[in-house]
Enzyme design. Structure first.
Site, PDB file in Angstrom:
ATOM      1  N   ASN A 156      38.303  25.393  44.540  1.00 36.34           N
ATOM      2  CA  ASN A 156      39.174  26.359  44.100  1.00 36.34           C
ATOM      3  C   ASN A 156      40.458  25.588  43.202  1.00 36.34           C
ATOM      4  O   ASN A 156      41.126  26.415  42.305  1.00 36.34           O
ATOM      5  CB  ASN A 156      39.815  27.271  45.175  1.00 36.34           C
ATOM      6  CG  ASN A 156      40.213  26.419  46.462  1.00 36.34           C
ATOM      7  OD1 ASN A 156      39.635  25.842  47.094  1.00 36.34           O
ATOM      8  ND2 ASN A 156      41.501  26.526  46.693  1.00 36.34           N
ATOM      9  N   HIS A 206      37.008  39.823  44.869  1.00 32.89           N
ATOM     10  CA  HIS A 206      37.907  39.837  44.489  1.00 32.89           C
ATOM     11  C   HIS A 206      38.304  38.612  43.165  1.00 32.89           C
ATOM     12  O   HIS A 206      39.287  38.693  42.468  1.00 32.89           O
ATOM     13  CB  HIS A 206      39.607  40.081  45.112  1.00 32.89           C
ATOM     14  CG  HIS A 206      39.966  38.898  45.803  1.00 32.89           C
ATOM     15  ND1 HIS A 206      40.979  37.946  45.530  1.00 32.89           N
ATOM     16  CD2 HIS A 206      39.578  38.303  47.027  1.00 32.89           C
ATOM     17  CE1 HIS A 206      41.359  37.138  46.238  1.00 32.89           C
ATOM     18  NE2 HIS A 206      40.303  37.302  47.320  1.00 32.89           N
ATOM     19  N   THR A 245      33.373  50.299  60.680  1.00 35.84           N
ATOM     20  CA  THR A 245      33.014  51.129  59.657  1.00 35.84           C
ATOM     21  C   THR A 245      32.940  50.485  58.158  1.00 35.84           C
ATOM     22  O   THR A 245      34.377  49.812  57.885  1.00 35.84           O
ATOM     23  CB  THR A 245      33.939  52.284  59.706  1.00 35.84           C
ATOM     24  OG1 THR A 245      34.003  53.040  60.824  1.00 35.84           O
ATOM     25  CG2 THR A 245      33.651  53.420  58.572  1.00 35.84           C
ATOM     26  N   CYS A 331      49.176  26.444  46.252  1.00 37.44           N
ATOM     27  CA  CYS A 331      48.018  26.551  47.018  1.00 37.44           C
ATOM     28  C   CYS A 331      48.282  26.961  48.585  1.00 37.44           C
ATOM     29  O   CYS A 331      47.619  27.858  49.216  1.00 37.44           O
ATOM     30  CB  CYS A 331      46.872  26.010  46.804  1.00 37.44           C
ATOM     31  SG  CYS A 331      46.184  26.441  45.143  1.00 37.44           S
TER      32      CYS A 331
HETATM   33  C1  LIG Z   1      40.038  32.616  47.825  1.00 36.28           C
HETATM   34  C2  LIG Z   1      39.079  31.815  48.651  1.00 36.28           C
HETATM   35  C3  LIG Z   1      38.850  32.186  49.934  1.00 36.28           C
HETATM   36  C4  LIG Z   1      39.578  33.386  50.484  1.00 36.28           C
HETATM   37  O1  LIG Z   1      38.821  34.495  50.013  1.00 36.28           O
HETATM   38  P1  LIG Z   1      39.350  36.007  50.391  1.00 36.28           P
HETATM   39  O2  LIG Z   1      38.408  36.785  50.069  1.00 36.28           O
HETATM   40  O3  LIG Z   1      40.693  36.079  49.920  1.00 36.28           O
HETATM   41  O4  LIG Z   1      39.638  35.994  52.127  1.00 36.28           O
HETATM   42  C5  LIG Z   1      38.182  31.102  50.578  1.00 36.28           C
HETATM   43  N1  LIG Z   1      37.499  30.049  49.937  1.00 36.28           N
HETATM   44  C6  LIG Z   1      37.719  29.880  48.763  1.00 36.28           C
HETATM   45  C7  LIG Z   1      37.093  28.532  48.249  1.00 36.28           C
HETATM   46  C8  LIG Z   1      38.488  30.556  48.024  1.00 36.28           C
HETATM   47  O5  LIG Z   1      38.828  30.330  46.632  1.00 36.28           O
END
Ligand SMILES: *Cc1c(COP(=O)(O)O)cnc(C)c1O
Length: 407
Positions: A156, A206, A245, A331
């Protein structure tokens, strides 16, 4: 450039806006389709269940899985927890050793740390200067107690992509399961769980133009049939692996986001790679700037660049009203600690602090990139003009050799 709308968003690795077509798909499921997907005895429930079933197919298709292999979660953090803790508990009789890597997301690292307190042995593989792992080191890490290798598909912070198929093969030769955090890769580059031999994969809506608070865990059902213990007890939803749910509108939106990604990913990756390359090439014209991470195996829309002798947070203040990016220290929650990912790649604190991650996405235009190049270049030059360190550098003094007076 006059039509340019500010601010410009170049932080798509943190989250993405929800695509309007995704919102359209979701809307009916807040109102007339509001039912509980587990209500099996009336049309309100059936309608919601239909929406979920359709989304499950859309999600599965994007990664070449069977819909039955998709477990809906609240996101990738939950998926990472469910996958790792679920395997650790389910396969406890076989062993307690997990292999992961120092540059994983905190959702993986902190989960592993929590398991160490419960008797897990965890190997955290180091990385090379370009963020890749050494496959020989991975090979040497296996023991007869190894039950799981958990290694992210794409990082990331720097966007590097690991050789997933090779790693999965090596894992299977050692009779362990292979899990990957696919969050940054799914919907951006091809991810095929069958072809690549992935047993478990967490991902989230997201980061691919779907809504926040919904994600999925892929859990293989054949060759081998993988099981994870539930981490939430309750009504036994999602084949008993994840009670609660279902978030029907969110899941429907996730499904729509997956379908759109599948249709548009290839062309979009090409478009973004061209824009990213333009941005990167131009910013590398700035003296003493370097790209972080392996550029030959990388996501098409990400560039992480260090500008030596300037501090990323300070640099961002020069343009963050107009351009939204992340710095190498943003980060890890709200702290200003330099990024542990960049440090693991061997960058010193200075260089890690001077890094900026640019992540492009669907709304990114060439005019935005041109504006960003101009703004960032000006901001770096301005900071350096004010910096005594930069002045010393220009005079040819090697700053690392300076002995600073105690204070
Ligand atoms: C954003 C991210 C997450 C966390 O995802 P969420 O849906 O926000 O909990 C986990 N792993 C990586 C590599 C990410 O980029």
């Amino acid at each position: 450039m006059r039509d340019l709308q500010l601010p410009i968003y170049l932080d798509h690795s943190a989250t993405t806006p929800v695509d309007k077509r995704v919102v359209e798909a979701m809307l009916p499921f807040f109102t007339e389709g509001f039912g509980n997907a587990a209500s099996r005895n009336h049309p309100f429930g059936w309608k919601a269940e239909e929406g979920v079933d359709y989304a499950r197919e859309q999600v599965a298709r994007l990664i070449n899985a069977n819909p039955k292999e998709i477990i809906f979660t609240s996101g990738a953090t939950e998926g990472d927890n469910l996958g790792i803790k679920g395997v650790f508990e389910m396969y406890a009789r076989k062993g307690n050793h997990i292999i992961t890597c120092v540059t994983e997301h905190k959702a993986v690292l902190d989960t592993c740390k929590a398991l160490e307190k419960k008797g897990a042995e965890v190997t955290y593989l180091p990385v090379n200067g370009d963020g890749t792992i050494n496959l020989e080191e991975l090979k040497a890490a296996f023991t007869d107690k190894t039950i799981l290798v958990c290694l992210m598909f794409a990082n990331n912070e720097v966007g590097i992509v690991h050789p997933i198929k090779e790693i999965a093969e090596m894992t299977h030769q050692h009779k362990a399961l292979f899990m990957t955090d696919g969050t940054q890769a799914v919907g951006k580059i091809p991810v095929d769980v069958m072809e690549m031999g992935i047993d478990i994969m967490a991902f989230t809506a997201h980061k691919m133009y779907g809504p926040k608070g919904v994600g999925a865990l892929y859990v293989r059902r054949k060759n081998p049939r993988v099981k994870v213990t539930a981490q939430l007890d309750g009504g036994g939803h999602e084949r008993g692996m994840r009670s609660g749910t279902l978030n029907v509108p969110g899941i429907v939106g996730f499904g729509a986001a997956c379908e759109i990604a599948q249709q548009e990913m290839e062309a979009e990756a090409k478009r973004l790679a061209a824009l990213r390359d333009k941005l990167e090439t131009s910013l590398l014209q700035i003296e003493e700037s370097v790209v972080n991470g392996n550029v030959d195996s990388r996501l098409p829309h990400v560039s992480n660049i260090s500008f030596k002798f300037v501090e990323g947070e300070g640099l961002m203040m020069g343009f963050n009203q107009e351009i939204g990016v992340s710095s190498g220290s943003a980060c890890t929650s709200a702290s200003l600690e330099p990024s542990y990912v960049l440090k693991a790649m061997g960058l010193d604190d200075e260089l890690a602090h001077s890094s900026i991650r640019f992540s492009l996405g669907r709304s990114t235009t060439e005019a935005q990139i041109d504006y960003t190049i101009e703004k960032v270049t000006k901001a770096v030059n301005k900071m350096r003009d004010l910096s005594p360190l930069w002045e010393m550098h220009l005079e040819g003094i090697d700053i690392s050799t300076i002995e600073w007076a105690d204070h």
